[in-house]
Design a protein around this motif. Structure first.
Motif, PDB file in Angstrom:
ATOM      1  N   GLN A  98     -36.594 -24.363  20.194  1.00 54.78           N
ATOM      2  CA  GLN A  98     -35.526 -23.220  20.146  1.00 54.78           C
ATOM      3  C   GLN A  98     -34.651 -23.279  19.044  1.00 54.78           C
ATOM      4  N   THR A 152     -32.494 -12.714  20.325  1.00 60.16           N
ATOM      5  CA  THR A 152     -33.566 -11.898  21.013  1.00 60.16           C
ATOM      6  C   THR A 152     -35.063 -12.365  20.633  1.00 60.16           C
ATOM      7  N   LEU A 173     -35.948 -15.905  21.440  1.00 65.63           N
ATOM      8  CA  LEU A 173     -36.065 -16.029  23.083  1.00 65.63           C
ATOM      9  C   LEU A 173     -37.558 -15.425  23.121  1.00 65.63           C
ATOM     10  N   ARG A 229     -40.010 -17.533  25.742  1.00 61.88           N
ATOM     11  CA  ARG A 229     -40.806 -17.245  26.827  1.00 61.88           C
ATOM     12  C   ARG A 229     -42.219 -17.770  26.886  1.00 61.88           C
ATOM     13  N   PRO A 233     -32.977 -20.242  27.172  1.00 65.59           N
ATOM     14  CA  PRO A 233     -31.882 -19.296  26.840  1.00 65.59           C
ATOM     15  C   PRO A 233     -30.632 -20.027  26.299  1.00 65.59           C
ATOM     16  N   THR A 282     -31.058 -21.355  22.912  1.00 68.59           N
ATOM     17  CA  THR A 282     -31.080 -20.366  22.067  1.00 68.59           C
ATOM     18  C   THR A 282     -29.944 -19.672  21.803  1.00 68.59           C
TER      19      THR A 282
END
Length: 509
Positions: A351, A372, A375, A379, A439, A442
């Protein structure tokens, strides 16, 4: 205003004249503009990491095993016993005896109470003996040429050194001329008059050593210096576990504290060794530490709520009798935290690197856009890593699953037994920490990465009509207008690939 699919990338900034040939002393405003952002990011990371490092050092000092409560090691064999290396000559007979030829004779175990030296095993290199094998190895099967480890156990007076000379060079007491053990007429084995040879296990040193060497060579050849640094980090991890984690748990130290100190110390060492000292690595480390903290809290709660006792393996049954201060539940808790470190480190590094690479592709993108887009990568990484962890635990627990399937009881009852619950809780705890670390890492990386949207015009570039981004890169006005952060399409995360982008760019030209 261009559409997101046709968003222009900024043109490379031209080098100021004062630095065109690598000399001169003219001041570069663009470079000066980049210093505050990078410095601020470094300071923020240091402010967060330094207290954690100091706390880890203090925790290691407080939890370091002193040796006063460390249990004595279990004697591997009785005095006079010796480990032999041998080669299998044929299959086992109906009684589980396997003919082997001795290839190496080890030194006998000393007897601290005896005044004389313990006699050497009455067997020589090249001699044939009959060794009894455990049932599980007999079921696996023996073939000629296999390497095995044999334990020589002295019988009767052999421990005092008398029987060792009675056998002479022709074999053991109670053996025939070629060294093979014999039995009385009724077929029984008289251990009072005969030395015993027992196969401990297969000798796997060569294949395991070959695999380890192949792995190390491939890592260095493919990853080069970074791979070598990763191997050094792996060595540090093994040393930390051997000299701190295991002795501390055996002395009954706080299992959660030992696990946290081990995990944090190992991550500090391995991440900086493998990836270098940089803001990018530090942000990945911050995300990893956040994941460790979350995993520790969840593991502490889950181990208590699910009544994870840790008494689910053969070793756990006799371990408390030898190490009186060890807590099996604490060992299970420590294992939950350490089991997912590798996967956690994997996602956090990915990340952080994703955010830095996206910044390089789109220097004027907003931090929210970076978060964004990165991320989206996270995912996909979460999905693949969840499968990786699940299959890893599934493979390790396959014999347990077979045993559960054979039991005639409801599945709900089987899945809540201690041994199964421990594996399930360990898997879920690791996954929870991993998923939340994505997250968090990130967001930390997006906040710390240098650069940002163009906010002012650099005095050095006003005459040339260029905008200056927050990281100090000069961006021409026409490109700056096209680089609306809301419309930036990142390579690998949007709809346009690199080849499509450059094809479209040539078409526009």
């Amino acid at each position: 205003m261009s559409s997101p699919r046709h968003a222009e990338r900024p043109r490379p900034a031209s080098r100021p004249e004062g630095h065109a040939h690598g000399h001169g002393h003219s001041h570069d405003p663009a470079l000066a503009a980049s210093v505050p952002t990078t410095t601020r990011s470094s300071l923020v990371v240091l402010v967060c990491l330094v207290p954690v490092l100091l706390a880890t050092v203090l925790g290691a000092a407080l939890l370091w095993p002193q040796g006063d409560k460390l249990p004595h090691k279990i004697e591997a064999a009785v005095p006079g016993a010796a480990v032999l290396h041998a080669t299998v000559l044929g299959p086992a007979d109906s009684d589980g005896n396997v003919p082997v030829r001795v290839t190496e004779v080890g030194a006998p175990s000393p007897d601290p109470t005896a005044k004389t030296r313990v006699a050497k095993p009455p067997v020589k290199t090249g001699q044939k003996v009959s060794a009894n094998a455990p049932t599980e190895l007999v079921q696996y099967g023996f073939k000629a040429g296999q390497k095995v480890t044999v334990m020589y156990l002295p019988a009767g007076a052999a421990a005092s050194g008398d029987a060792g000379t009675s056998a002479g060079s022709g074999g053991t007491a109670g053996s025939d001329g070629d060294g093979s053990a014999t039995s009385p007429a009724d077929g029984s084995v008289d251990l009072a008059d005969q030395s015993a040879y027992s196969i401990v296990d297969f000798d796997r040193s060569f294949p395991v050593g070959l695999l380890a060497l192949t792995f190390a060579v491939l890592v260095v050849v493919v990853a080069r210096w970074r791979g070598l640094a990763a191997l050094a980090g792996l060595g540090i991890t093994l040393l930390a576990v051997a000299f701190f984690t295991v002795p501390a748990l055996l002395e009954g130290r706080s299992a959660l504290g030992v696990a946290l100190v081990t995990a944090v110390a190992v991550m500090f060492a391995t991440l900086y060794l493998a990836h270098g000292f940089s803001v990018r690595t530090s942000t990945a480390l911050l995300g990893t530490l956040a994941g460790i903290a979350i995993t520790g809290v969840v593991a502490w709660w889950a181990s208590g709520a699910a009544q994870v006792t840790g008494a689910t393996s053969e070793e756990s049954y006799w371990l408390p009798s030898q190490a009186h201060h060890v807590s099996l539940a604490g060992v299970a808790l420590c294992g939950m935290l350490l089991a997912g470190l590798g996967a956690l480190n994997d996602v956090t590094i990915t990340q952080a690197s994703s955010v830095w690479e996206l910044r390089a592709l789109a220097p004027d993108a907003s931090r929210r856009s970076l978060f964004t887009s990165a991320l989206r990568i996270g995912r996909d990484h979460i999905a693949s890593t969840v499968y990786t962890i699940a299959f890893a635990y599934l493979g390790a627990s396959l014999p347990l699953l077979l045993a559960v399937w054979l039991q005639e009881q409801p599945l709900s009852l089987s899945l809540t037994t201690g041994s199964v619950v421990e594996e399930i809780v360990r898997t879920l705890v690791g996954m929870i920490g991993l998923v939340l670390a994505v997250p968090l890492t990130t967001a930390i990386a997006a906040a710390c990465v240098p650069g940002g949207p163009a906010t002012e015009r650099s005095p050095a570039n006003r005459a040339a009509g260029a905008e200056t981004s927050a990281d100090g890169a000069a961006v021409p006005v026409d490109s700056a207008a096209a680089m609306d952060p809301a419309e930036v399409t990142f390579a690998g995360t949007g709809q346009m690939s690199d080849s499509e982008f450059w094809s479209d760019r040539r078409g526009r030209a």
